[in-house]
Scaffold this active site. Sequence first.
Site, short mmCIF file in Angstrom:
data_model
loop_
_atom_site.label_atom_id
_atom_site.label_comp_id
_atom_site.label_asym_id
_atom_site.label_seq_id
_atom_site.Cartn_x
_atom_site.Cartn_y
_atom_site.Cartn_z
N ASP A 1 50.04 150.06 107.72
CA ASP A 1 49.79 151.39 108.42
C ASP A 1 48.48 151.50 109.13
O ASP A 1 47.51 150.94 108.80
CB ASP A 1 49.91 152.57 107.35
N ASP A 2 48.62 152.24 110.31
CA ASP A 2 47.33 152.72 110.92
C ASP A 2 46.46 151.43 111.55
O ASP A 2 45.38 151.25 111.14
CB ASP A 2 46.35 153.53 109.87
N ASN B 1 50.56 161.13 98.16
CA ASN B 1 49.18 160.76 98.54
C ASN B 1 48.50 162.13 98.79
O ASN B 1 48.70 162.79 99.84
CB ASN B 1 49.23 160.04 100.00
N GLY C 1 45.97 156.88 98.45
CA GLY C 1 45.97 156.29 99.85
C GLY C 1 45.40 157.05 101.16
O GLY C 1 45.55 156.59 102.10
C1 GDL Z 1 48.33 158.33 107.40
C2 GDL Z 1 47.69 157.28 106.62
C3 GDL Z 1 47.19 157.94 105.26
C4 GDL Z 1 46.37 158.97 105.50
C5 GDL Z 1 47.39 160.08 105.89
C6 GDL Z 1 46.81 161.53 106.02
C7 GDL Z 1 49.99 156.70 105.66
C8 GDL Z 1 51.05 155.72 105.45
N1 GDL Z 1 48.67 156.31 106.32
O1 GDL Z 1 48.87 157.97 108.19
O2 GDL Z 1 46.28 156.76 104.61
O3 GDL Z 1 45.93 159.78 104.30
O4 GDL Z 1 47.88 159.66 107.20
O5 GDL Z 1 46.15 161.57 106.92
O6 GDL Z 1 50.49 157.87 105.48
#
Ligand code: GDL
Length: 694
Positions: free
Chosen positions: A132-133, A271, A25
Amino acid sequence: MSKPASATGQAPTGTRRFISGVVEGFYGRPWTMEQRTELFQREQKWGLNTYLYAPKDDYKHRMYWRDLYSDQEAEQLRALISAAKQHNVDFVYAVSPGLDITFSNPREVSALKRKLDQVRQFGCRSFSLLFDDIEPEMCPADQQTFSSFAEAQVSVTNAVYQHLGDPDTFLFCPTDYCAAFCTPNVLQSSYLNTVGEKLLPGIDVLWTGPKVVSHKISVASIEEVTSVLKRAPVIWDNIHANDYDPQRLFLGPFKDRPTELISRLRGVLTNPNCEFYPNFVAIHSLATWCRAPADGGQKDVEMGDEEQDSSYSPQKALTLALTDWLQEFLSTDQPGARLPKESPGEEPMQTDLGESSYVPGAGENPLYTAEPLTLEDLKLLSDLFYLPYEHGPTARSMLQQLDWLKNNRGDAAAETDKTAEWRSRAKQFDDMCEAVVKMFNRLSNAPNRRILYDLYNYICDIKSGVGLARAYVKTLGGQGRPSAQPMNQDPEPWGFRGGLSGEFQRMLPCHGNRDLFRHPPMTEVYCIRLYCPEDKTEVQRIFREMKSGGEGGVPLMMQPPLICDSLSAGDLSPSPQCALVLEDETGLVGYALALTDAKPAAAKIQRAVSDAVFRDFPSLVTVQVLPRVTDPSPARRMIGRLLSSIRSSGSRGVFCELRQSDKRMLDFYTKLGSFRPVQVAGLPQDIIAMATSL
Ligand code: GDL
C-alpha cells in the site's frame, strides 16, 4: 446464509477461523512493546484472535526493510511474539518493501526471504507483504521482466509464501486496496484481476472497502471484490484511524458494516487511532460486532435499514465499551497515585501520609477533592470525538443549536416570543458547553494518567473550541465580556486555531474541506472514463433531462440555444480524447465534452464570437451532471481531466456558456476557481460566458 462458527473466534475443525483483531498499520509513533502486550490481553478477553504488526514508521518494517534485527531488537520481538501466543493471539509479521524493491532482482527477493526467515526464528508463523501507499510505476528493470505491476508483486509474494512453507495465515495488501483506487472500477481493474487470478489461493488479500477510510461497507461491494479477487477479503478497516488529521480522534463505535458481512469476509482487522489508550471503544466494539449472532437479519447498509439491526446495535456496543472503559479510567496506573475518595468504611490505601497529610485549619481553603468521572462524561467525550463521517448526537445538537442561534438573532432588546425562544436556546447551548467543561475537569482528575495523557491535547482543543462558541453566543445575547469575545482586536493564539494548515484550508473554496454537520459526505463510488460512441444516447438523455428542468429544476426549453447544445444533443462529435463520462452503479450520470476548436460550432448557431475571444479561448467545454449526484468532487475531477486533455491538444484556453438561471453550473464553475466571466459581444440576454487559460 448462516454464519460459520469460525466467526466466533474458535476454529472449527476443517474450516479456517474468521480473522479478527487489530492492525498496527498507521503512520507515526509506533506503540510500545508494553502497550502491544496489553493489547493481546484485551484481545484475548474480548475474543479477538489476530494482531498484524505493520507500523508504517518503524524503520525495519518499511524504510529499511532489508535490514535484519539486532540482538536487542530480536529479544524484544521474541518476547512480543511469545506474549501473543500466551494470549492466543496470532502474531502476523508484515513487511512493506514497496518503496524501493526491484522485483526482478533475485538478490532483493532473497533479502525479503532472509528477513522473514529471521522473524520466523523468533517464533512467528504468520506473515504479510504490504504494497500500500507506494508509487504504482515499475522501474525500467522490472518493466523488462514483468508485464504489469500486479504481475511483479504477485510473483514475489508467491515466491516468499512458498519459501515460508505456505503459512496458514499469509496476507497480501495490494496497491489498489480500495474501490476508489481501481481504474476504471473494481470489476474492470486489470491490477485486481491479475491479483485474483495469479496470487496463490492460500494467500489472503487486505481491502479497505469503497475508500481508504470507508464510511460504509456494503454486502454488494464485498461480493463484487470477492468475485474479482477469487477469495473473500480481510478488511483492513480505517474507520478509527486518525493519522491523517492531528485534531481528530475516533471514540465512536464500530459502525455501518452490516453483520451479514461476517459470513462473506475472511476477517476484519481495525487500524485504529495512533494513540494506544483511546482505542478501547474501537477494539471493544469491533469485538462485539464479531460476536453478533449469525441470523440477526441485519439489512445491507444500502437498504437504509441500519437502525433496525437486531444483531448488532452500535449504540449498545458503545455503552458496553464505555462502561468497561470507565473502570479503567478509575483504576490507577501508577503506584502511589491518588485514588478518588474512598468509600466510607474502607481502609485507606496509605496510612502513612507523611508531610502530605495536610489538614486545613479553620477559615482555610478546604482540600480539593476531584469529582469522579461518570459514564455520562464518557458518552459526551465519545460524542465529541465520534467517527470520521459523523459527529455523535450531543455534538450534532450543539452544532444545530449554535447554527440556529446565529441565524435567528433578532433584536435582543425587544422582548418578543422569538427572543424568548432565542434566550431559552442560548441557555441550553450554554448548559451543553458547561457539561463539556465539567467533563474536562473530571477527566483531567481521573486516576489513570496514561489514558488521560493520550487524550489530553484533544480534550483541551475541544474545550477551547466550545469556549469560543460559548463566548460568541454570549456576545450575540449582549452579555459577553469584551475581552472574552472571540473576534476581539488582539486575540490570544487560541482565538485563531489550526496553524498554517488551517490557514491554507480557510483560503480554499468551501474552506477546502467538508462540513460534516451541514454536508454529510457521499459514499457512492463514481467512475470517470473516456466517452465512446455508444454513450451518445445516454448523453442525449441526460441533456434532455437537464434541459427540461430535470428533477425539479427550471425548465430551459424556451431559452436561446447555447453553442454547446449541438455537442450534448449529439449533432456534433466531441474532439478526440476530449470527452468523458461519469458513471455510478446505475449507469451514466454525467458528462464533460469539449471541442478543441469551437468556431464551426459557433457558426452553426450563428453566434458571432469575436476573433479576440477565439484567439485566447479557442476551445469550448460543456459539463452536465444529474442533480442526484450531490457530491461535487466527481464533476470537479472530470473537468480537471478534460482540461488537461484539451491542454495536451495544444489549445491556449477554454470557454463555456451558461444560462444565468442555471445557478448550479454557475456555482460549479465559480467554485473551480480558474474560470472567470468574460465579455463576449453579441451574447443573447441571460447567457454568460466564462473562460480559463490553460
Ligand atoms: C492508508 C494506509 C494506512 C493509514 C491509513 C489512514 C492502508 C492499507 N494504508 O491508506 O497505513 O493508516 O491510510 O491514513 O490503509
